[in-house]
Design a protein around this motif. Structure first.
Motif, PDB file in Angstrom:
ATOM      1  N   SER A 186       0.822  -1.206   0.000  1.00 43.19           N
ATOM      2  CA  SER A 186       0.000   0.000   0.000  1.00 43.19           C
ATOM      3  C   SER A 186       0.860   1.262   0.000  1.00 43.19           C
ATOM      4  N   PRO A 187       0.454   2.291  -0.726  1.00 46.22           N
ATOM      5  CA  PRO A 187       1.220   3.552  -0.734  1.00 46.22           C
ATOM      6  C   PRO A 187       1.364   4.165   0.659  1.00 46.22           C
ATOM      7  N   LYS A 188       0.458   3.778   1.567  1.00 52.53           N
ATOM      8  CA  LYS A 188       0.554   4.364   2.916  1.00 52.53           C
ATOM      9  C   LYS A 188       1.873   4.009   3.580  1.00 52.53           C
ATOM     10  N   ASN A 234      -0.322  -0.743  -5.692  1.00 56.79           N
ATOM     11  CA  ASN A 234      -0.651  -1.600  -4.551  1.00 56.79           C
ATOM     12  C   ASN A 234      -1.132  -2.967  -5.039  1.00 56.79           C
ATOM     13  N   GLU A 287      -2.109  -5.319  -0.463  1.00 55.62           N
ATOM     14  CA  GLU A 287      -3.379  -5.150   0.255  1.00 55.62           C
ATOM     15  C   GLU A 287      -4.582  -5.270  -0.692  1.00 55.62           C
ATOM     16  N   GLN A 288      -4.456  -4.658  -1.898  1.00 50.69           N
ATOM     17  CA  GLN A 288      -5.598  -4.697  -2.813  1.00 50.69           C
ATOM     18  C   GLN A 288      -5.372  -5.706  -3.944  1.00 50.69           C
TER      19      GLN A 288
END
Ligand SMILES: Cc1cc2nc3c(=O)[nH]c(=O)nc-3n(C[C@H](O)[C@H](O)[C@H](O)COP(=O)(O)OP(=O)(O)OC[C@H]3O[C@@H](n4cnc5c(N)ncnc54)[C@H](O)[C@@H]3O)c2cc1C
Ligand code: SF4
Ligand code: SF4
Ligand code: SF4
Lengths: 132, 569
Positions: B72-74, B98, B101-102
């Motif tokens: 994830s980019p987070k 991503n 997660e996705q």
């Protein structure tokens, strides 16, 4: 159309609020159809109707806006402005013979893993019915 | 200009991705995409060795953009922006995709589907990178000075922490005295320290530090500028003082919930009082607990008043401090006065952590606990000059219990303090619960979306003193780490207006919540222009423009539509 014949959904999520909900769903291994693709933007009220129309033009069956709702860190007006985007787009969709129900919006917060998966799988079922 | 030499990295993440996504298939599918110059898989993209390899790749191949397909980019956007920067590439020519997660995790039940999705996501990332633009963050000098607003225990703690890290502090308190609520309290949980002593100790620490200037009877009357350089006017008594600060830590605290007239008999029966009033009564009584000239032998505490409300009330949240504060009060009563019975009408006790020890002590003292639910709240009635409390006790299978009480204490929760003027001056976002709102409760708990405006303590959510102190120190550390460098980097993902397309209709200015759109002249016409210091990059202005003259950097029509086309394949 995807290899399994399922409709495709494009999700517009927001970087700080609703995209983390989709991440959380993944982390919790809450599954949803793989033909759901996400583009993440800063705030749901920045989505241009022309992007949504482009998605339909190119073959997406549904577009889902995972809006910030009252949680938006850019301010309270976000919900209203996102609704305005939906209203404008619905008109453009009608002009093209698309059903307004092919564009959905729901407020999703960063911990809404369960609700977002429910929304998306429900939306997929509706689109499948529409297709058959 | 389209980027023509893109490097693409597909990460295994140990097996987190590659156990479900067929990495070789992904590579095979994207290798012939336009503008892909280099394509690699990597076991851990974020590892030191991978980062070094990417830097070398970018430099030797003169790549003009990179795509990292991993988590994830987070998590790793700053990591890979750093890679780009070290290699001499603009950090905004890097795109994160991503596929964990996705991708692999969301579709671990369907590896074939996860792989098919990953292919399209990577293609979309390549399309986005191809249209990416080099964005330059400008640097501005920043004042290492913080205005801490509110000198309760939280604000004083923030000020001390900041001062000890070398930041200059203006501590601005609107009342004559500092200490907020705590300054008026006697014994506190969980240490039994006196509130007024705690407040006085903090004040003496504040006074010891030359780099803290305390203003009481003071309030901000005007604010201009942005992070690093705010100019404020502070009214102190009858003078107005101009100050220059780099940021704000807002520590403006809470108010106690004021029960409605008639709520559990409040305002109608004189022996129905609130917990803050009861605390004062305990502090001011010695030997015997006397209220209105009458000795008190039985106290009934009604919990969650003004908190955990149903649909009719605004306050859905738990106020966190009040179970413990009520139990602490009852323990005080037992210590100080003889033969007083405490009856706790609660909705499930929430004395978390060490506070549980107080609950145990109170139970050992013989206090009685009765539990009710919202659909059957206690009834307070008067019969023959006596007060009775009746409840259906969940803990004894819903049996109806009625008891006499000399005093009814409403365990009132915390509500946000009325501070709308300050909220609008500093543009502090307010959450669903009406407290000030942080960006993310866990990931960015003391920052607001307004750069340079941090929040801490009970203005943000109900907290006890320890939690208030912790968040205040967190806010101090966070903003010190930004200001201490003496300069600020501004985020370059801002709106931009194409003046030749603008016909000045004013719609964007109306839509912008941050007053970031101004007028300027272009070719002898009035057009809109972005005031970059104010623009937050929310993009709210972009869909309203009738001539589509506005693009958001990083989210331009070319980028988003490129991604849509790739995903639709
Ligand atoms: C009855 C009761 C009992 C409690 N007992 C305990 C206990 O035993 N132990 C415990 O840990 N916690 C206890 N608490 C909780 C404790 O009171 C809080 O955690 C603490 O007061 C929070 O401190 P604060 O600095 O965030 O807020 P506050 O105490 O509310 O202080 C905020 C300060 O900001 C100032 N201010 C507000 N607006 C402005 C403005 N616009 N400009 C300038 N100044 C402004 C206010 O005047 C005030 O001085 C109790 C609370 C209550 C109600
Ligand atoms: S801390 Fe206890 S009394 Fe206070 S709102 Fe929560 S449950 Fe109710
Ligand atoms: S991007 Fe947001 S803050 Fe910037 S000008 Fe547009 S509406 Fe205003
Ligand atoms: S909405 Fe578009 S046309 Fe109207 S002022 Fe703004 S940029 Fe110009």
């Amino acid at each position: 159309m995807a290899s399994n014949g399922q409709p495709k959904i494009l999700v517009f999520s927001t970087e700080k609020i609703s995209d983390p909900a989709l991440d959380l769903a993944g982390l919790l291994k809450k599954h949803y159809p793989f033909t759901i693709y996400t583009i993440s933007v800063p705030c749901s009220s920045c989505i241009k109707p022309r992007w949504i129309m482009r998605a339909f033009d190119k073959g997406f069956s549904g577009v889902f806006i995972a809006a910030d709702g009252t949680d938006c860190s850019y301010g309270e007006s976000c919900g209203e402005k996102t609704s305005q985007v939906v209203t404008t787009t619905h008109q453009l969709m009608r002009d093209k013979g698309l059903k307004p129900s092919q564009l959905k919006m729901a407020a999703i917060c960063s911990v809404c893993a369960e609700p977002v998966v429910k929304h998306l799988t429900g939306f997929m079922k509706e689109l499948e019915k529409m297709q058959s | 200009m389209t980027k023509k030499k893109i490097g693409v990295y597909v990460c295994h993440c140990g097996g987190n991705i590659s156990d479900y996504v067929d990495i070789e298939k992904v590579k095979e599918a994207v290798k012939d995409e336009a503008n892909v110059y280099l394509l690699k898989n990597t076991l851990f993209a974020c590892s030191d060795s991978s980062q070094k390899e990417m830097v070398a790749d970018i430099q030797t191949n003169e790549l003009d953009a990179i795509v990292v397909a991993s988590c994830s980019p987070k998590l790793h956007v700053p990591t890979f922006r750093g890679v780009a920067q070290r290699a001499g590439m603009n950090p905004y020519n890097y795109v994160q995709v991503n596929i964990r997660e996705q991708g692999s995790w969301a579709h671990s039940d369907n590896p074939k589907g996860a792989t098919e999705k990953a292919i399209l996501l990577v293609k979309a990332g390549i399309a986005r990178a191809a249209e990416s633009e080099a964005l330059t963050s400008s640097k501005i000098p920043a004042a290492n000075v913080v205005a801490v607003i509110g000198a309760g225990v939280g604000g004083m703690r923030s000020a001390i922490a900041l001062a000890d890290m070398g930041t200059e502090v203006y501590l601005i308190e609107k009342e004559k005295n500092v200490g907020g609520h705590v300054a008026n309290f006697g014994s506190l949980f969980t240490t039994d320290k006196m509130g007024y002593e705690l407040s006085a100790n903090l004040l003496s620490e504040v006074k010891k530090r030359e780099n803290i200037k305390l203003f009481t009877n003071a309030e901000i009357v005007e604010k201009k500028g942005s992070i690093g350089n705010f100019d404020i006017q502070v009214k102190v008594d009858n003078d107005v003082l101009p100050l220059h600060v780099g940021a704000f830590v807002v520590n403006t605290g809470f108010d106690s919930y004021q029960p409605q007239q008639g709520e559990y008999g409040f305002g109608e029966q004189t022996n129905v009082i609130t917990l803050p009033e009861f605390k004062k009564l305990i502090d001011n009584s010695s030997e015997r607990l006397i209220f209105n000239g009458k000795a008190i032998k039985k106290v009934a505490y009604i919990y969650c008043v003004g908190s955990r409300q149903n649909d009719e009330g605004d306050n859905k949240y738990c106020s966190r401090y009040c179970c413990t504060a009520a139990i602490h009060a009852s323990v005080q009563v037992n210590k100080k006065f003889k033969d007083v019975t405490n009856l706790h009408f609660n909705r499930g006790i929430r004395t978390y952590g060490k506070q549980e020890l107080l609950y145990e002590e109170s139970s050992k003292n013989g206090d009685i606990y009765l539990q009710f639910s919202l659909d059957s709240i206690p009834e307070i009635t008067q019969k023959g000059g006596k007060t009775f409390v009746k409840v259906k006790d969940i803990l004894s299978a819903g049996k109806e219990v009625e008891t006499e009480a000399d005093l009814v204490v409403l365990v009132t929760g915390m509500v946000p303090r009325e501070n709308s003027k300050l909220a609008s001056q500093l543009k502090i976002p307010v959450g669903r619960d009406n407290f000030f709102n942080e960006i993310h409760m866990k990931l960015r708990p003391v920052e607001t979306v307004i750069d340079g405006v941090l929040i801490a303590g009970t203005c943000q959510s109900p907290k006890n003193i320890l939690e208030t102190m912790n968040s205040s120190m967190a806010a101090a550390a966070k903003i010190n780490s930004v200001l201490t460098k003496g300069e600020m980097t501004l985020d370059p993902t801002l709106a931009k207006i194409n003046p030749s397309q603008c016909t000045w209709c004013g719609k964007c200015a109306e839509a912008c919540p941050f007053d970031a759109i101004i007028q300027t002249e272009f070719d002898g016409r009035i057009v809109a222009k972005i005031n970059e210091a104010n623009c937050k990059g929310c993009g709210m202005c972009t869909p309203v423009c009738p001539t589509d003259a506005i693009d958001l950097a990083g989210f331009t029509n070319a980028q988003i539509e490129g991604m849509i086309d790739a995903l639709a394949e």
